[in-house]
Every structure is written in C-alpha cells, then in structure tokens.
Design a protein around this motif. Structure first.
Motif, short mmCIF file in Angstrom:
data_model
loop_
_atom_site.label_atom_id
_atom_site.label_comp_id
_atom_site.label_asym_id
_atom_site.label_seq_id
_atom_site.Cartn_x
_atom_site.Cartn_y
_atom_site.Cartn_z
N PRO A 188 -7.89 4.97 -4.16
CA PRO A 188 -8.80 5.49 -3.13
C PRO A 188 -10.12 5.94 -3.74
O PRO A 188 -10.14 6.52 -4.82
CB PRO A 188 -8.06 6.69 -2.54
N GLY A 189 -11.22 5.67 -3.05
CA GLY A 189 -12.53 6.12 -3.51
C GLY A 189 -12.60 7.65 -3.41
O GLY A 189 -12.06 8.23 -2.47
N TYR A 190 -13.25 8.29 -4.38
CA TYR A 190 -13.33 9.75 -4.34
C TYR A 190 -14.73 10.21 -3.98
O TYR A 190 -15.67 9.42 -4.04
CB TYR A 190 -12.88 10.36 -5.68
N GLU B 18 -7.26 15.94 3.05
CA GLU B 18 -7.30 14.50 2.74
C GLU B 18 -7.84 14.29 1.33
O GLU B 18 -7.31 13.48 0.58
CB GLU B 18 -8.17 13.78 3.78
N LYS B 19 -8.86 15.08 0.95
CA LYS B 19 -9.39 14.99 -0.43
C LYS B 19 -8.30 15.33 -1.44
O LYS B 19 -8.17 14.69 -2.47
CB LYS B 19 -10.57 15.94 -0.60
N THR C 295 -10.45 3.44 2.07
CA THR C 295 -9.22 3.22 1.30
C THR C 295 -8.55 4.58 1.07
O THR C 295 -8.99 5.36 0.26
CB THR C 295 -9.52 2.54 -0.06
N ALA C 296 -7.50 4.83 1.85
CA ALA C 296 -6.83 6.13 1.75
C ALA C 296 -5.44 5.96 1.15
O ALA C 296 -4.63 6.87 1.15
CB ALA C 296 -6.75 6.77 3.13
N ALA D 7 0.87 -1.19 0.00
CA ALA D 7 0.00 0.00 0.00
C ALA D 7 0.90 1.23 0.00
O ALA D 7 1.94 1.24 0.66
CB ALA D 7 -0.89 0.00 1.24
N TYR D 8 0.50 2.25 -0.75
CA TYR D 8 1.30 3.48 -0.85
C TYR D 8 0.43 4.69 -0.56
O TYR D 8 -0.69 4.78 -1.03
CB TYR D 8 1.91 3.60 -2.26
N GLY D 9 0.99 5.64 0.20
CA GLY D 9 0.24 6.83 0.63
C GLY D 9 0.44 8.04 -0.26
O GLY D 9 -0.33 8.99 -0.21
#
Length: 195
Positions: free
Chosen positions: A76-78, A87-88, A59-60, A11-13
């Motif tokens: 990630p879901g938008y 965060e958006k 899912t971030a 997972a990548y941020g």
C-alpha cells in the motif's frame, strides 16, 4: 525472466493473512500517487493488471502478482493525507508486518517521485530497508514529466539527499515513455536469479 508471463494471484488486508513465500519476491513500496501501479503494469506488459487510480491511496491491501514464478508484491502507498488515522495505522502494519516476516526477499524497489525532494516518509522507508539489510533499489518515477537536463539534475540531487551507498542501484524511469524500463527489468531479473 519472462515479464509477459504475469497474473494477479491474491490480495491481503492484514500481514497475518500472508502465506509463506513460494518463490523470490520483488516488493514495490512508495508514497501514494508515486505511480506504483502504472510502473507494475509497464514492467508486466499489461494495461490494467495493477489497478491504476486517479485517487491516491487506493491500494489498501498487499497485492501479489506471479511473474514467471517470482512474486511481485505491491505494498500500500503511504503518506496519503486524506485517510483516517486507523487506516494509516493498518497500512503501516501491513508494510512493516510484511517486511518483518521471514520471506524470500529478492529485491525491494523503493519508489520516489523525481519531481520533488524525497519526503520524510521516503527517507524513513529507505532507512528501514537499509537497517533491515534487505536488498533494495531506489527508483525515481515520472521522469517523463521533466526535461533530460532536469532528470540529470534531480537524480543527482536525490542521490545526495538520500545519501545512498554506491552499491545501491539507483535509476530514473518513466511508465509513460518507457525510459529505463528495460534496465529495471534487467535489474529485477538479476535479483530474482541471484535469490
């Protein structure tokens, strides 16, 4: 392509953390709460490989799954209203940052909830994939929530609303009942083999 052969890789941020593609990539994008994780689990014959949450916007990160040598990429879901502006912004950077890289894009699967009209964000996402000339399909989720007749009606209405070119694969599916899951697996396998 063996969809049973699936495992979580990483997972990548941020998009800058993403490693280069190692094989064909099938990416899944859609609004928060569109049923992305449930669909991924269904495709991979797993119950909890992709984390399903009753809280939209969970899912971030960009999550990678190895499926028989291809990468399934869960974006990630938008569009989730309860999330801070910062965060958006980070999510948007993740999604755009991912698609703006040179990667082995086999197929982008744009998910839209069949029960509603496509939102402005759905339309923007599909327009973005079109403009970037990426191979993509539009998949309508949660078909089990409607009758057969409503599914046909909504499928026709959404195809018209999205004004999709004829060659763009377009189908309604259900992670619950398995409706058209085999067809979606076949479409993905074909895209991966053609990569």
């Amino acid at each position: 392509m063996n969809f049973h052969n699936a495992s979580f890789t990483a997972a990548y941020g941020t998009s800058s953390q993403l490693p280069a593609s190692t094989g064909p990539e099938v990416s899944f994008c859609g609004r928060s709460n569109v049923g992305k994780s449930s669909l991924l689990n269904k495709l991979m014959f797993r119950k909890g490989l992709a984390k399903v949450s009753s809280t939209p916007g969970k899912t971030a990160t960009i999550n990678f799954y190895d499926v028989d040598g291809a990468d399934f990429v869960d974006l990630p879901g938008y569009g989730y209203a309860q999330v801070s502006k910062a965060e958006k912004g980070r999510w948007s950077e993740l999604i755009e940052g991912y698609f703006n890289q040179t990667r082995a894009f086999a197929l982008a699967v744009a998910l839209v909830d069949i029960r509603h009209e496509a939102t402005k964000l759905d339309i923007n996402m599909i327009s973005f994939l079109q403009a970037a000339e990426l191979p993509y399909a539009v998949v309508l989720t949660k078909a089990d929530k409607l009758s057969k007749q409503q599914v046909q009606k909504q499928t026709a209405a959404l195809r018209k609303q999205l004004a999709l070119p004829k060659e763009v694969p377009f189908m309604a599916v259900s992670s619950q009942s398995g409706f058209h899951i085999e067809e979606l697996r076949a479409l993905i396998a074909q895209a991966v083999d053609g990569e």
